[in-house]
Design a protein around this motif. Structure first.
Motif, PDB file in Angstrom:
ATOM      1  N   GLN A   1      25.380 -11.321  49.339  1.00 13.06           N
ATOM      2  CA  GLN A   1      25.421 -12.151  48.472  1.00 13.06           C
ATOM      3  C   GLN A   1      26.302 -13.520  49.117  1.00 13.06           C
ATOM      4  OE1 GLN A   1      27.233 -10.255  45.125  1.00 13.06           O
ATOM      5  NE2 GLN A   1      25.186 -10.241  44.401  1.00 13.06           N
TER       6      GLN A   1
ATOM      7  N   TYR B   1      31.985 -18.104  45.187  1.00  9.87           N
ATOM      8  CA  TYR B   1      31.201 -16.782  44.786  1.00  9.87           C
ATOM      9  C   TYR B   1      31.286 -16.446  43.489  1.00  9.87           C
ATOM     10  CZ  TYR B   1      30.128 -11.694  44.953  1.00  9.87           C
ATOM     11  OH  TYR B   1      29.601 -10.502  44.671  1.00  9.87           O
TER      12      TYR B   1
ATOM     13  N   TYR C   1      27.819 -15.816  41.439  1.00 14.45           N
ATOM     14  CA  TYR C   1      27.513 -14.575  41.262  1.00 14.45           C
ATOM     15  C   TYR C   1      27.937 -13.604  40.145  1.00 14.45           C
ATOM     16  CZ  TYR C   1      24.910 -14.767  45.569  1.00 14.45           C
ATOM     17  OH  TYR C   1      24.047 -15.450  46.539  1.00 14.45           O
TER      18      TYR C   1
END
Length: 672
Positions: A82, A364, A368
């Motif tokens: 990711q 992030y 996510y």
């Protein structure tokens, strides 16, 4: 480059595994109860772990060497992918200034042709600064300047919790300055160490050559570097002796530094780092006294050579191929057990996390964290906290005084999810795509400045000691908080497609495990006010220790997977094993607060726990884990605590005395 301070969060990377036939609620409705009992119960009641995770175990083989393949590692690997995707997107279409910085950083690291062209230009100004040193009094300023860009030389200075006041951070002076990770390498004379030191000297020679030593002079320059490092090693303690934070703390006024260490100029060093405080910790003044003398009594030329080597050594992984090969041939092979260099993207990602991890973490989190996962995690966590409150009241091993203190401490426990509540200052100079080494210095200078800002009053909770993109869940004992990172908010730890009961069995039990650590034989040392003191009575300690002893006895009878005749080292794993059982008890109580769960929810709960732990490992890995790990292997992290829970036996109709249902007299209870 910058090293992280004490990490107090438990890293746990977890991944989804198939449910067992008949145990999944949807499947349970489709099959007659008699058929489930005949075909499933015997296997479940003998070995729940292997039955539940059969498909995963068949599909995943043990890696070579000492590595362990596990469902936990899959979640961390997913986080890494990711991060890679995030950086790829930031490189091509950044959405904000932070992404622009990260995208340029990423691009500069992947452009190996430009890295070759850049060579060592990024460190040329640092080397020029060192080469311009004329006399001994110029050395401390050069040392301070290198610390500012994230290259600690001569010693280490970092921010960490003030053990006299857990609500603040203090600057820690500690030993350092060596190219090798342990001072013992420089003092031992056994054959293996002699051979390693010979290889290290070759590495020092390579770095010195690459940073400017003439061919005819480099052998002497190696001796100069080794001379200073050997001197520092002689008055350094072995690495093992420095690992206990309780023995690494000794507060002293910064005002005392000016007169005591005139040659090192430590008071000026503090000011150069931007620290505005009146205290520091220095547990080994004698080390710094001898280092102070070394500055005075060692030639300026020798210090210049040592500092130039330290620059090249610290930056070698981020420069041209010749630097990277030199570093990989020695440190990669000897200390990281690498037969080949990792893929370039992995190296660059690791570098970005080291120098600019919080910057990457900020993006992030926004990209996510699954919709609703953070709020669900907070809800589960609050339910587990409430369950512990009830269990403190009702347990029989804790004294009235300890219960009162525990309730007060629990009332002050906080929960932080995704990322730290207090953000950082992201003001940082533009990076561009021209120099990866230059970008590493820009980012690590920013990171070091942020670390220094942690020092002083009111900054204790400013950041975590774990990154949001690390799959981690832990209890921060110093600040009495549960930390749940963004990366852990994924299946199966919190799988929004699964029944809510499964989320309690996975995330809830992990939270309960960590929360228990604030109230066990370690948590007893920090009271509700954040003071370091033992708030247990001897009877409380005896009650808890008796439970750990019983758990250790149980686990010591379990055979260790992959090792013929070996057992789990229950004495080594008992604290974590006890916390596993405690966590499951609390999570079950949190789930059952509205009434006993039905069979479907009960089985979903236990499936949620069991899916966290499948693992495959070689005999070599198993032997290492059995000897050194404080965690039991996955099979027993699953089966061990469940065999102590009558709720499991009820849910899966396991008869008393079967492996998954210990007789009532043998069951250990922590919070029940």
């Amino acid at each position: 480059m910058i090293q992280r301070t004490l990490v107090i969060a438990l890293s746990a990377a977890l991944a989804l595994a198939p449910s067992i036939a008949g145990a999944d609620p949807a499947k349970a409705k489709a099959k007659p109860k008699s058929k489930v009992a005949k075909t499933v119960a015997p296997q479940v009641c003998t070995d729940f772990y292997s039955t539940l995770n059969k498909d995963w175990l068949n599909a995943n083989k043990a890696p070579e060497g000492a590595a362990v393949n596990s469902a936990m590692a899959v979640l961390q690997a997913n986080s890494i992918q990711q991060q890679r995707q995030l950086l790829d997107a930031a490189m091509t279409a950044p959405q904000n200034q932070n992404q622009k910085l990260l995208g340029d950083f990423w691009a500069s690291g992947l452009d190996e042709a430009s890295i070759e062209t850049d060579g060592s230009k990024s460190i040329a100004p640092l080397i020029q600064r060192v080469n311009s040193i004329k006399r001994a009094k110029d050395i401390p300023a050069a040392i301070a300047a290198l610390h500012q860009v994230g290259i600690p030389v001569a010693f280490n200075f970092s921010a960490d919790v003030d053990l006299n006041d857990l609500n603040r951070h203090i600057g820690y002076f500690s030993q350092g300055g060596l190219g090798l990770p342990d001072a013992a390498f420089y003092t031992r004379n056994d054959a293996d160490t002699v051979a390693l030191m010979s290889r290290y000297r070759d590495y020092v020679k390579n770095i010195l050559t690459l940073t400017g030593s003439d061919a005819g002079k480099v052998a002497n320059d190696v001796n100069l570097v080794m001379g200073i490092e050997s001197s520092i090693a002689k008055f350094s303690k072995p690495a093992q002796a420095t690992r206990d934070p309780r023995t690494a703390y000794a507060a002293m006024p910064i005002a005392n530094l000016k007169n005591q260490y005139r040659n090192l100029q430590l008071a000026e060093f503090i000011a150069a780092q931007g620290v505005k405080d009146d205290m520091v910790s220095m547990v080994d003044p004698q080390y710094f006294a001898q280092l102070d003398a070394l500055v005075k009594n060692t030639s300026t030329e020798q210090w210049k050579t040592y500092l130039r080597y330290q620059i090249g050594h610290a930056m070698a992984p981020y420069l041209s191929r010749s630097f990277r090969q030199a570093e990989g041939e020695f440190f990669g092979r000897v200390f990281r057990n690498e037969t080949t260099a990792p893929p370039r993207w992995q190296q660059v990602l690791a570098a970005i996390n080291l120098a600019a991890g919080p910057m990457l973490g900020r993006e992030y989190v926004s990209r996510y964290v699954p919709s609703g996962a953070a709020s669900r995690a907070e809800s589960v966590a609050k339910d587990v906290v409430e369950a512990l409150s009830r269990r403190i009241d009702s347990n029989t091993w804790m004294s009235a005084a300890a219960k009162q203190e525990a309730k007060s401490k629990l009332g002050k426990t906080t929960i932080e999810i995704g990322a730290p509540r207090r953000d950082l200052d992201y003001t940082i100079q533009p990076m561009g795509r021209g120099s990866f080494g230059g970008n590493m210095l820009i980012a690590s200078t920013w990171r070091h400045a942020q670390e220094m800002k942690r020092i002083g009053k009111g900054n204790a909770d400013r950041r975590w000691d774990v990154l949001p993109q690390d799959a981690a869940l832990g209890y921060d004992m110093a600040h009495n908080r549960i930390i749940i990172t963004a990366a852990i908010l994924q299946a199966p730890v919190i799988d929004m497609t699964q029944p809510q009961a499964a989320q309690y069995g996975a995330l809830g039990a992990l939270i309960g495990h960590e929360l228990t650590r604030g109230f066990d034989n370690r948590g007893r040392m920090v009271d509700a006010g954040g003071n370091l003191r033992d708030w247990w009575t001897p009877q409380d300690a005896s009650g808890w220790n008796s439970k750990m002893t019983a758990i250790a006895s149980q686990y010591s009878a379990h055979p260790y997977p992959e090792l013929s005749g070996a057992k789990v080292n229950g004495a080594l794993t008992r604290e974590q094993d006890t916390a596993d059982l405690a966590g499951l008890e609390l999570a079950w109580d949190a789930l059952a607060k509205g009434g006993a769960p039905d069979v479907a929810n009960a089985t979903a709960f236990f499936n949620g726990w069991g899916r966290l732990w499948p693992q495959a490992m070689s005999k070599e890995a198993a032997a290492l884990q059995q000897a050194t790990s404080s965690y039991s292997p996955g099979k027993w992290r699953t089966n061990g605590p469940l065999a102590n829970m009558p709720e499991f036996a009820t849910a899966f109709k396991c008869k008393a005395g079967t492996p998954m249902s210990l007789p009532a007299a043998q069951q250990v209870k922590i919070w029940r």
